[in-house]
Design a protein around this motif. Structure first.
Motif, PDB file in Angstrom:
ATOM      1  N   ASP A  44       0.814  -1.314  -0.111  1.00 20.29           N
ATOM      2  CA  ASP A  44      -0.007  -0.004  -0.109  1.00 20.29           C
ATOM      3  C   ASP A  44       0.958   1.230  -0.012  1.00 20.29           C
ATOM      4  OD1 ASP A  44      -2.254  -1.569   0.142  1.00 20.29           O
ATOM      5  OD2 ASP A  44      -2.437  -1.538   2.233  1.00 20.29           O
ATOM      6  N   SER A  45       1.856   1.188   0.694  1.00 16.58           N
ATOM      7  CA  SER A  45       3.050   2.612   0.910  1.00 16.58           C
ATOM      8  C   SER A  45       3.719   2.582  -0.396  1.00 16.58           C
ATOM      9  CB  SER A  45       3.682   2.165   1.946  1.00 16.58           C
ATOM     10  OG  SER A  45       3.204   2.216   3.184  1.00 16.58           O
ATOM     11  N   GLN A  46       3.870   1.567  -1.084  1.00 15.49           N
ATOM     12  CA  GLN A  46       4.624   1.615  -2.429  1.00 15.49           C
ATOM     13  C   GLN A  46       3.603   2.290  -3.259  1.00 15.49           C
ATOM     14  OE1 GLN A  46       7.990   1.110  -3.220  1.00 15.49           O
ATOM     15  NE2 GLN A  46       7.218   2.120  -4.960  1.00 15.49           N
ATOM     16  N   PHE A  47       2.280   1.772  -3.263  1.00 16.66           N
ATOM     17  CA  PHE A  47       1.172   2.174  -4.351  1.00 16.66           C
ATOM     18  C   PHE A  47       1.157   3.730  -4.290  1.00 16.66           C
ATOM     19  CE2 PHE A  47      -3.057   3.867  -4.931  1.00 16.66           C
ATOM     20  CZ  PHE A  47      -3.400   3.272  -6.228  1.00 16.66           C
ATOM     21  N   MET A  48       1.209   4.238  -2.952  1.00 18.40           N
ATOM     22  CA  MET A  48       0.988   5.714  -2.601  1.00 18.40           C
ATOM     23  C   MET A  48       2.146   6.379  -3.358  1.00 18.40           C
ATOM     24  SD  MET A  48      -0.633   6.360   1.181  1.00 18.40           S
ATOM     25  CE  MET A  48      -2.291   6.165   1.315  1.00 18.40           C
ATOM     26  N   ASP A  49       3.504   5.748  -3.249  1.00 21.47           N
ATOM     27  CA  ASP A  49       4.682   6.501  -3.430  1.00 21.47           C
ATOM     28  C   ASP A  49       4.611   6.535  -4.972  1.00 21.47           C
ATOM     29  OD1 ASP A  49       5.823   6.575  -1.105  1.00 21.47           O
ATOM     30  OD2 ASP A  49       6.928   4.826  -1.270  1.00 21.47           O
ATOM     31  N   ASN A  50       4.216   5.768  -5.517  1.00 19.37           N
ATOM     32  CA  ASN A  50       4.152   5.517  -7.184  1.00 19.37           C
ATOM     33  C   ASN A  50       3.022   6.428  -7.560  1.00 19.37           C
ATOM     34  OD1 ASN A  50       6.041   3.564  -7.445  1.00 19.37           O
ATOM     35  ND2 ASN A  50       4.603   1.784  -7.656  1.00 19.37           N
ATOM     36  N   LEU A  51       1.755   6.606  -6.801  1.00 18.01           N
ATOM     37  CA  LEU A  51       0.803   7.455  -7.282  1.00 18.01           C
ATOM     38  C   LEU A  51       1.361   8.784  -7.256  1.00 18.01           C
ATOM     39  CD1 LEU A  51      -2.554   7.171  -7.513  1.00 18.01           C
ATOM     40  CD2 LEU A  51      -2.470   8.301  -5.315  1.00 18.01           C
ATOM     41  N   GLU A  57       3.479   4.540 -14.548  1.00 13.71           N
ATOM     42  CA  GLU A  57       4.035   3.362 -14.414  1.00 13.71           C
ATOM     43  C   GLU A  57       3.084   2.566 -13.453  1.00 13.71           C
ATOM     44  OE1 GLU A  57       7.728   1.342 -11.604  1.00 13.71           O
ATOM     45  OE2 GLU A  57       8.230   3.033 -12.726  1.00 13.71           O
ATOM     46  N   GLN A  58       2.541   3.078 -12.398  1.00 12.34           N
ATOM     47  CA  GLN A  58       1.597   2.451 -11.694  1.00 12.34           C
ATOM     48  C   GLN A  58       0.398   1.989 -12.542  1.00 12.34           C
ATOM     49  OE1 GLN A  58       1.877   1.385  -8.596  1.00 12.34           O
ATOM     50  NE2 GLN A  58      -0.215   0.501  -8.801  1.00 12.34           N
ATOM     51  N   ALA A  59       0.004   2.690 -13.471  1.00 13.20           N
ATOM     52  CA  ALA A  59      -1.222   2.576 -14.322  1.00 13.20           C
ATOM     53  C   ALA A  59      -0.944   1.318 -15.110  1.00 13.20           C
ATOM     54  CB  ALA A  59      -1.259   3.865 -15.431  1.00 13.20           C
ATOM     55  N   GLN A  60       0.385   0.786 -15.521  1.00  8.58           N
ATOM     56  CA  GLN A  60       0.524  -0.360 -16.280  1.00  8.58           C
ATOM     57  C   GLN A  60       0.425  -1.397 -15.344  1.00  8.58           C
ATOM     58  OE1 GLN A  60       0.947  -0.026 -19.572  1.00  8.58           O
ATOM     59  NE2 GLN A  60       0.571   2.463 -19.124  1.00  8.58           N
ATOM     60  N   VAL A  61       0.365  -1.423 -14.094  1.00  8.76           N
ATOM     61  CA  VAL A  61       0.225  -2.757 -13.161  1.00  8.76           C
ATOM     62  C   VAL A  61      -0.910  -3.624 -13.358  1.00  8.76           C
ATOM     63  CG1 VAL A  61       0.016  -3.412 -10.660  1.00  8.76           C
ATOM     64  CG2 VAL A  61       1.596  -1.722 -11.120  1.00  8.76           C
ATOM     65  N   PRO A  62      -0.711  -4.690 -14.001  1.00  5.27           N
ATOM     66  CA  PRO A  62      -1.991  -5.402 -14.227  1.00  5.27           C
ATOM     67  C   PRO A  62      -3.007  -5.887 -12.995  1.00  5.27           C
ATOM     68  CG  PRO A  62      -0.239  -6.827 -14.072  1.00  5.27           C
ATOM     69  CD  PRO A  62       0.267  -5.451 -13.855  1.00  5.27           C
ATOM     70  N   HIS A  63      -4.182  -6.326 -13.352  1.00  4.46           N
ATOM     71  CA  HIS A  63      -5.263  -6.785 -12.191  1.00  4.46           C
ATOM     72  C   HIS A  63      -4.440  -7.981 -11.410  1.00  4.46           C
ATOM     73  CE1 HIS A  63      -8.604  -5.319 -14.929  1.00  4.46           C
ATOM     74  NE2 HIS A  63      -8.100  -4.421 -14.072  1.00  4.46           N
ATOM     75  N   VAL A  64      -3.877  -8.932 -12.188  1.00  4.23           N
ATOM     76  CA  VAL A  64      -3.257  -9.858 -11.227  1.00  4.23           C
ATOM     77  C   VAL A  64      -2.320  -9.382 -10.178  1.00  4.23           C
ATOM     78  CG1 VAL A  64      -1.563 -10.365 -12.746  1.00  4.23           C
ATOM     79  CG2 VAL A  64      -2.579 -12.411 -11.434  1.00  4.23           C
ATOM     80  N   GLU A  65      -1.665  -8.169 -10.380  1.00  3.68           N
ATOM     81  CA  GLU A  65      -0.757  -7.795  -9.137  1.00  3.68           C
ATOM     82  C   GLU A  65      -1.694  -7.282  -8.272  1.00  3.68           C
ATOM     83  OE1 GLU A  65       2.918  -5.019  -8.115  1.00  3.68           O
ATOM     84  OE2 GLU A  65       2.895  -5.890 -10.081  1.00  3.68           O
TER      85      GLU A  65
END
Length: 279
Positions: free
Chosen positions: A208-215, A221-229
């Motif tokens: 979750d923290s990494q998601f916020m950092d990427n956001l 880059e975060q937008a390319q993360v697939p559903h499965v991840e």
């Protein structure tokens, strides 16, 4: 023209609304969570938005397996709190902004996003809890609200990239509106959680923290993360986080992080909040 004055990423944990509605926000379980909210509430009070566009997902209140739109824009003058099985939340009726909402609908559709238009739609905790997080318990919500509902319940949900591109189209629509409205965009849902199966109760605060950092710093880059991840790392309901990318797409490429918090013990959901200014 209208102006986006900020963005909010916010979990919409239903237990948060229940704690407020039942006078439990000050008890030993809930007080530590609600003590994290004043900086965000002070920020939005300073911004004084005229309209909040709240990106959220319906939880079988307005939609069902009979009708599963991917993106739905509410254009009504008002939206009633939905009855989710225990009666509607005792929160104010949500006042819409039909003029701006219809402008958004026209602009988004002509920008090749196939929006479903809702002239009548009850709104559940997915929308009302983030309003409570940011505004508390007012007699009336201090801002008009345009609901933007996203299907992240029935697969296939839209990809993170599609949501990010919708945010950019939303920005173009707002920039082309001739009014002087100050707009805050909410992306809601998540963070990591799973409500059923062998991994029920999953929380992955590091992810979750990494998601916020990427956001903040690497949204493309975060937008390319697939559903499965999202499913693997954040649980079956963690895929709701793609809705935060709509908010982020509507912001400038470069943003300033004003505030963030992640609090877990409120429920079996990692409860996140981030506030962004355009840089």
């Amino acid at each position: 023209m209208a102006e986006i004055v900020g963005g909010v990423g916010c979990s919409h944990v239903p237990a948060v609304g229940a704690a407020l509605d039942n006078g439990k926000s000050g008890n030993e379980v809930w007080k530590p969570y609600f003590d994290t909210l004043p900086p965000a509430r002070e920020w939005i009070e300073e911004k004084k938005p005229d309209v909040c566009i709240v990106v959220y997902n319906d939880h079988a209140s307005a939609f069902s397996m009979q009708l599963i739109p991917t993106f739905t824009l509410g254009v009504a003058p008002e939206f009633q709190p939905a009855d989710e099985g225990f009666g509607p939340r005792k929160v104010p009726t949500v006042e819409g902004d039909p003029d701006l909402a219809w402008h958004l609908a026209e602009s988004l559709i002509l920008d090749e996003f196939d929006m479903t238009i809702a002239n009548e739609m009850d709104v559940d905790h997915g929308l009302t809890v983030p309003l409570s997080v940011m505004f508390g318990q007012p007699e009336n919500w201090p801002t008009k609200v345009i609901p933007l509902a996203v299907n992240v319940v029935q697969f296939p949900p839209p990809t993170g990239h599609r949501c990010y591109m919708l945010g950019k189209a939303l920005r173009r629509a707002i920039d082309s509106y001739p009014g002087a409205e100050r707009v805050v965009v909410f992306g809601t849902g998540g963070m990591s959680h799973q409500l059923q199966g062998e991994r029920a109760g999953l929380v992955n605060s590091e992810w979750d923290s990494q998601f916020m950092d990427n956001l903040v710093s690497n949204p493309a880059e975060q937008a390319q993360v697939p559903h499965v991840e999202y499913l693997r790392e954040a649980g079956t309901e963690g895929v709701e986080l793609v809705m935060w990318l709509i908010m982020r797409g509507a912001m400038n490429d470069s943003v300033e992080e004003v505030y963030r918090s992640i609090y877990v013990p409120t429920s079996n959901t990692s409860n996140g909040l981030i506030v962004l200014d355009n840089a």
